[in-house]
Design an enzyme around this catalytic site. Structure first.
Site, short mmCIF file in Angstrom:
data_model
loop_
_atom_site.label_atom_id
_atom_site.label_comp_id
_atom_site.label_asym_id
_atom_site.label_seq_id
_atom_site.Cartn_x
_atom_site.Cartn_y
_atom_site.Cartn_z
N TRP A 42 -22.32 -13.33 5.84
CA TRP A 42 -21.13 -13.64 5.03
C TRP A 42 -20.20 -14.57 5.76
CZ3 TRP A 42 -22.05 -13.47 0.28
CH2 TRP A 42 -22.94 -12.52 -0.23
N ASP B 277 -12.07 -11.61 5.46
CA ASP B 277 -12.87 -11.27 4.29
C ASP B 277 -13.16 -9.78 4.37
OD1 ASP B 277 -14.79 -10.72 2.42
OD2 ASP B 277 -16.25 -12.17 3.16
N LYS C 100 -17.00 -3.19 -4.41
CA LYS C 100 -17.45 -2.20 -3.42
C LYS C 100 -16.44 -1.06 -3.33
CE LYS C 100 -19.24 -6.28 -1.21
NZ LYS C 100 -20.68 -6.20 -1.37
N1 PMP Z 1 -18.17 -11.24 1.71
C1 PMP Z 1 -18.77 -10.07 1.95
C2 PMP Z 1 -18.50 -9.36 3.25
C3 PMP Z 1 -19.64 -9.52 1.00
O1 PMP Z 1 -20.24 -8.36 1.22
C4 PMP Z 1 -19.85 -10.22 -0.22
C5 PMP Z 1 -20.73 -9.67 -1.33
N2 PMP Z 1 -21.71 -8.83 -1.00
C6 PMP Z 1 -19.21 -11.45 -0.40
C7 PMP Z 1 -18.36 -11.92 0.57
C8 PMP Z 1 -19.43 -12.26 -1.65
O2 PMP Z 1 -18.65 -11.70 -2.63
P1 PMP Z 1 -18.68 -12.16 -4.15
O3 PMP Z 1 -20.03 -11.85 -4.68
O4 PMP Z 1 -17.57 -11.33 -4.75
O5 PMP Z 1 -18.38 -13.62 -4.18
#
Ligand code: PMP
Length: 361
Positions: free
Chosen positions: A102, A172, A196
């Site tokens: 991520w 994030d 989540k």
């Molecule tokens: N950052 C993290 C730490 C994640 O776990 C995720 C999704 N699993 C995201 C960003 C991406 O998020 P989104 O699908 O809401 O764009």
């Protein structure tokens, strides 16, 4: 009715009490004669829902008055771009910590807008560690420092908040927000996809310090990509994700009734300990993450006999324990045990793991 224990990394389980409340209110919210989904976002009913959700979140997280709370769309992935678009101003560099898939995506997006300095990179450990606080040497000229406190795929988290001095810290928090109390004042921006620990997918939460909301961006930046647009319009510049905002509000009420984030943190620690102890005390399961950097929320593990992976997953599903399969990039298993996963769910999983290990040893 049979509800399974769903170990998905997201969209994840929601508290049963929250779903029951939403069910009870689905046709007629509070005597309005309509569901929240059918209401004008500018009407007094929805305004009261929106304000209550924000004020409950402010209480839960002790968010200081000089921070705005924005209820947006576009997922955490949009924030990968909104952060550099809004925070760079007259600077041309930003610091990023690379600790997993991520943060890697956030970096790729940051590189579209500025020179990215990668201050730490744990790829040589397959992202099973985070850098130590002492090893971080930030660049005083950076517009901001970006990091991912909890990496959802490998299940690694920081046991500390980086000290970036006067440079704003951007986090994030998609897979860790609301899992424990945090000191919001240490951050310039906190963002998280809702799916989540907050509510349903489609809502993205941003908590941003006032002075980081720039009025002075290039003309070419679209209105929807400016924090100022959303801050000035109470997240109602366009139609917000009303049902997600409402459900998030029900989750915040649920957390308050549970005793707030201190109480939630104790439960989360117990759940994580039970699962990690089961893995560590067994010769059948393994978790590769450095113990002091293990995530409370995402617990990956492998079987020492990977040829049994398919049987493990099939039998787990039969036992009402679903979505235990690891991320496609790492394989094995992953149990995500966010706030809404009850302790009984983790107990059921460890009982199943122990029984499976003794049957297949
Ligand atoms: N950052 C993290 C730490 C994640 O776990 C995720 C999704 N699993 C995201 C960003 C991406 O998020 P989104 O699908 O809401 O764009």
């Amino acid at each position: 009715m049979t509800r399974v224990y769903n170990f998905s990394a997201g969209p994840a389980m929601l508290p049963t009490e929250v779903l029951q409340r939403a069910q009870a209110e689905i046709l007629d919210w509070n005597g309005s004669g309509m569901s929240v989904m059918e209401m004008s976002h500018r009407g007094k009913e929805f305004m009261s829902i929106a304000e209550k959700a924000e004020s409950d979140l402010r209480k839960l997280m002790a968010i200081p008055d000089n921070y705005r709370v924005l209820f947006l769309q576009g997922g955490a992935s949009s924030q990968f771009a909104m952060v550099p678009i809004n925070l760079l101003r007259d600077k041309s560099t930003a610091d990023y910590l690379l600790t997993g898939q991520w943060s890697k995506k956030a970096i790729a997006e940051g590189k579209r807008y500025c020179d990215v300095n990668i201050i730490a990179d744990t790829s040589d450990t397959n992202f099973t560690t985070v850098p130590s606080a002492e090893s971080l040497d930030f660049n005083g000229d950076a517009a901001y420092v970006h990091y991912t406190p909890n990496e959802t795929i490998v299940g690694v988290e920081y046991p500390y908040i980086p000290d970036t001095g006067a440079v704003p810290l951007v986090a994030d928090m998609s897979s860790t927000i609301l899992s424990r109390p945090i000191d919001v004042e240490k951050f310039g921006v906190i963002y998280a996809g809702a799916q989540k620990n907050i509510g349903p997918a489609g809502l993205t939460l941003v908590i941003i310090r006032d002075d980081l909301i720039s009025q002075d961006l290039p003309e070419s930046v679209p209105s929807m990509f400016r924090y100022a647009t959303h801050a000035e319009n109470g997240s109602m510049y366009n139609t917000p994700p009303t049902f997600g905002w409402y459900l998030a509000g029900l989750v915040f009420e649920w957390l308050k009734e549970l005793g707030g984030l201190e109480a939630m943190a104790e439960i989360n620690q117990r759940k994580a300990k039970l699962l990690y102890d089961t893995i560590d005390n067994s010769v059948f399961y393994e978790n590769p993450v450095e113990p002091r950097n293990r995530s409370w929320m995402n617990v990956p593990f492998t079987l020492i006999k990977p040829e049994l992976d398919a049987a493990f997953l099939a039998e787990a599903t039969q036992a009402g324990l679903t979505t235990v399969k690891g991320h496609r990039s790492v394989g094995g298993m992953r149990a995500s045990i966010y706030n809404a996963m009850p302790e009984e769910g983790v107990k059921a999983l460890v009982d199943f793991m122990e029984a499976f290990a003794s049957r297949n040893h």
